[in-house]
Design a protein around this motif. Structure first.
Motif, PDB file in Angstrom:
ATOM      1  N   LEU A  31      31.738  31.763  26.762  1.00 30.37           N
ATOM      2  CA  LEU A  31      31.443  32.314  28.078  1.00 30.37           C
ATOM      3  C   LEU A  31      32.717  32.959  28.596  1.00 30.37           C
ATOM      4  CD1 LEU A  31      29.612  32.653  30.616  1.00 30.37           C
ATOM      5  CD2 LEU A  31      30.650  30.518  31.443  1.00 30.37           C
ATOM      6  N   ASN A  32      32.623  34.216  28.956  1.00 32.29           N
ATOM      7  CA  ASN A  32      33.751  34.890  29.589  1.00 32.29           C
ATOM      8  C   ASN A  32      33.456  34.992  31.072  1.00 32.29           C
ATOM      9  OD1 ASN A  32      35.133  37.729  30.492  1.00 32.29           O
ATOM     10  ND2 ASN A  32      36.379  36.515  29.105  1.00 32.29           N
ATOM     11  N   VAL A  33      34.414  34.564  31.883  1.00 29.86           N
ATOM     12  CA  VAL A  33      34.317  34.634  33.334  1.00 29.86           C
ATOM     13  C   VAL A  33      35.418  35.585  33.786  1.00 29.86           C
ATOM     14  CG1 VAL A  33      34.342  33.295  35.478  1.00 29.86           C
ATOM     15  CG2 VAL A  33      33.617  32.204  33.342  1.00 29.86           C
ATOM     16  N   PHE A  34      35.042  36.626  34.525  1.00 25.00           N
ATOM     17  CA  PHE A  34      36.000  37.657  34.920  1.00 25.00           C
ATOM     18  C   PHE A  34      35.774  38.049  36.371  1.00 25.00           C
ATOM     19  CE2 PHE A  34      36.995  42.228  35.410  1.00 25.00           C
ATOM     20  CZ  PHE A  34      38.355  42.180  35.164  1.00 25.00           C
ATOM     21  N   VAL A  35      36.868  38.196  37.119  1.00 27.28           N
ATOM     22  CA  VAL A  35      36.776  38.694  38.488  1.00 27.28           C
ATOM     23  C   VAL A  35      37.458  40.061  38.552  1.00 27.28           C
ATOM     24  CG1 VAL A  35      36.544  36.465  39.616  1.00 27.28           C
ATOM     25  CG2 VAL A  35      38.807  37.334  39.203  1.00 27.28           C
ATOM     26  N   PRO A  36      36.708  41.112  38.896  1.00 26.78           N
ATOM     27  CA  PRO A  36      37.266  42.462  38.940  1.00 26.78           C
ATOM     28  C   PRO A  36      37.957  42.748  40.273  1.00 26.78           C
ATOM     29  CG  PRO A  36      34.928  42.562  39.396  1.00 26.78           C
ATOM     30  CD  PRO A  36      35.259  41.117  39.126  1.00 26.78           C
ATOM     31  N   HIS A  37      38.937  41.930  40.596  1.00 29.85           N
ATOM     32  CA  HIS A  37      39.654  42.068  41.868  1.00 29.85           C
ATOM     33  C   HIS A  37      41.151  41.916  41.624  1.00 29.85           C
ATOM     34  CE1 HIS A  37      35.866  41.956  43.990  1.00 29.85           C
ATOM     35  NE2 HIS A  37      35.551  40.871  43.308  1.00 29.85           N
ATOM     36  N   ALA A  38      41.945  42.635  42.366  1.00 32.56           N
ATOM     37  CA  ALA A  38      43.402  42.611  42.210  1.00 32.56           C
ATOM     38  C   ALA A  38      44.050  41.432  42.919  1.00 32.56           C
ATOM     39  CB  ALA A  38      43.996  43.920  42.735  1.00 32.56           C
ATOM     40  N   THR A  39      43.253  40.604  43.577  1.00 25.66           N
ATOM     41  CA  THR A  39      43.835  39.513  44.360  1.00 25.66           C
ATOM     42  C   THR A  39      43.130  38.181  44.138  1.00 25.66           C
ATOM     43  OG1 THR A  39      42.420  40.052  46.250  1.00 25.66           O
ATOM     44  CG2 THR A  39      44.601  41.077  46.201  1.00 25.66           C
ATOM     45  N   ALA A  40      42.481  37.991  42.992  1.00 18.74           N
ATOM     46  CA  ALA A  40      41.746  36.749  42.748  1.00 18.74           C
ATOM     47  C   ALA A  40      41.902  36.335  41.289  1.00 18.74           C
ATOM     48  CB  ALA A  40      40.266  36.930  43.094  1.00 18.74           C
ATOM     49  N   GLY A  41      41.582  35.084  41.012  1.00 19.87           N
ATOM     50  CA  GLY A  41      41.700  34.585  39.651  1.00 19.87           C
ATOM     51  C   GLY A  41      40.702  33.485  39.348  1.00 19.87           C
ATOM     52  N   ILE A  42      40.721  33.052  38.099  1.00 17.14           N
ATOM     53  CA  ILE A  42      39.861  31.961  37.625  1.00 17.14           C
ATOM     54  C   ILE A  42      40.761  30.862  37.071  1.00 17.14           C
ATOM     55  CG2 ILE A  42      38.145  31.275  35.895  1.00 17.14           C
ATOM     56  CD1 ILE A  42      36.939  33.007  38.059  1.00 17.14           C
ATOM     57  N   LEU A  63      54.317  31.728  46.901  1.00 13.54           N
ATOM     58  CA  LEU A  63      54.055  33.085  47.389  1.00 13.54           C
ATOM     59  C   LEU A  63      53.794  33.056  48.897  1.00 13.54           C
ATOM     60  CD1 LEU A  63      51.488  34.034  44.579  1.00 13.54           C
ATOM     61  CD2 LEU A  63      53.945  34.538  44.595  1.00 13.54           C
ATOM     62  N   PRO A  64      54.837  32.900  49.703  1.00 17.16           N
ATOM     63  CA  PRO A  64      54.636  32.825  51.150  1.00 17.16           C
ATOM     64  C   PRO A  64      54.049  34.124  51.712  1.00 17.16           C
ATOM     65  CG  PRO A  64      56.889  32.219  50.547  1.00 17.16           C
ATOM     66  CD  PRO A  64      56.240  32.767  49.325  1.00 17.16           C
ATOM     67  N   ALA A  65      53.197  33.982  52.700  1.00 20.07           N
ATOM     68  CA  ALA A  65      52.598  35.147  53.364  1.00 20.07           C
ATOM     69  C   ALA A  65      53.564  35.643  54.441  1.00 20.07           C
ATOM     70  CB  ALA A  65      51.245  34.774  53.958  1.00 20.07           C
ATOM     71  N   ASP A  66      54.631  36.300  54.002  1.00 20.80           N
ATOM     72  CA  ASP A  66      55.613  36.830  54.949  1.00 20.80           C
ATOM     73  C   ASP A  66      55.883  38.298  54.631  1.00 20.80           C
ATOM     74  OD1 ASP A  66      57.281  36.778  52.714  1.00 20.80           O
ATOM     75  OD2 ASP A  66      58.282  34.934  53.306  1.00 20.80           O
ATOM     76  N   ASP A  67      56.975  38.838  55.165  1.00 19.04           N
ATOM     77  CA  ASP A  67      57.226  40.284  55.035  1.00 19.04           C
ATOM     78  C   ASP A  67      58.103  40.660  53.837  1.00 19.04           C
ATOM     79  OD1 ASP A  67      59.660  39.348  55.868  1.00 19.04           O
ATOM     80  OD2 ASP A  67      59.810  40.673  57.607  1.00 19.04           O
ATOM     81  N   ARG A  68      58.274  39.768  52.867  1.00 18.56           N
ATOM     82  CA  ARG A  68      59.125  40.060  51.706  1.00 18.56           C
ATOM     83  C   ARG A  68      58.468  41.010  50.703  1.00 18.56           C
ATOM     84  NH1 ARG A  68      60.100  34.429  49.204  1.00 18.56           N
ATOM     85  NH2 ARG A  68      59.770  33.887  51.365  1.00 18.56           N
ATOM     86  N   PRO A  85      47.024  37.066  40.710  1.00 21.31           N
ATOM     87  CA  PRO A  85      46.481  37.163  39.348  1.00 21.31           C
ATOM     88  C   PRO A  85      47.540  37.098  38.247  1.00 21.31           C
ATOM     89  CG  PRO A  85      45.489  38.813  40.764  1.00 21.31           C
ATOM     90  CD  PRO A  85      46.630  38.219  41.524  1.00 21.31           C
ATOM     91  N   GLY A  86      48.809  37.255  38.600  1.00 25.48           N
ATOM     92  CA  GLY A  86      49.874  37.061  37.628  1.00 25.48           C
ATOM     93  C   GLY A  86      50.093  35.584  37.314  1.00 25.48           C
ATOM     94  N   LEU A  87      49.656  34.718  38.214  1.00 33.94           N
ATOM     95  CA  LEU A  87      49.800  33.270  38.035  1.00 33.94           C
ATOM     96  C   LEU A  87      48.469  32.589  37.708  1.00 33.94           C
ATOM     97  CD1 LEU A  87      52.193  32.576  41.038  1.00 33.94           C
ATOM     98  CD2 LEU A  87      52.794  32.861  38.641  1.00 33.94           C
ATOM     99  N   VAL A  88      47.405  33.080  38.310  1.00 36.00           N
ATOM    100  CA  VAL A  88      46.054  32.577  38.049  1.00 36.00           C
ATOM    101  C   VAL A  88      45.282  33.767  37.492  1.00 36.00           C
ATOM    102  CG1 VAL A  88      43.992  31.505  39.016  1.00 36.00           C
ATOM    103  CG2 VAL A  88      46.234  30.967  39.995  1.00 36.00           C
TER     104      VAL A  88
END
Length: 129
Positions: A31-42, A63-68, A85-88
């Motif tokens: 089973l292949n599970v894929f999310v076609p989004h640039a900001t999500a993972g499995i 990955l803090p949600a700040d201005d870096r 997606p680089g981590l998940v």
């Protein structure tokens, strides 16, 4: 699927199992599970015991949600969502035996999304017998 406007680690194991009931018909394969989004993972991990929340906490710490972030459209800190997606990874390939997911006792298939700017998401499932 709708994820809402906050970070989620959503267990989609039942969706995967339902797909296999219809498409695997008792066969072995993948089973292949894929999310076609640039900001999500499995992710494949334990849920219900806090591990799913721990994963989100680790992502917030790493990955803090700040201005870096150089990527700056969307809500403040949104650039970090594009690093997730680089981590998940946005995909997982899972063994199927007799039409059933061959996961470990405590493993679940989890959709991970830190992007509250996009509450509508797609998960693509495919079976290779």
């Amino acid at each position: 699927m709708t994820t809402g406007s906050r970070e989620v680690a959503l267990d989609i194991t039942d969706r995967c199992a339902a797909f296999l009931t219809e498409h695997a018909a008792g066969r072995d394969g993948l089973l292949n599970v894929f999310v076609p989004h640039a900001t999500a993972g499995i992710a494949v991990l334990e849920t219900g015991s806090g591990s799913d929340d721990d994963l989100l906490a680790v992502l917030r710490d790493l990955l803090p949600a700040d201005d870096r972030w150089r990527h700056r459209h969307g809500s403040p800190g949104h650039g970090r969502d594009h690093v997730v997606p680089g981590l998940v990874a946005p995909h997982a390939t899972l063994p199927v035996i007799g039409g059933q997911l061959a996961l470990g006792v405590w493993q679940s298939v989890v959709f991970v999304d830190t992007n509250g700017d996009n509450p509508r998401r797609t998960v693509r499932l495919s079976f290779l017998g």
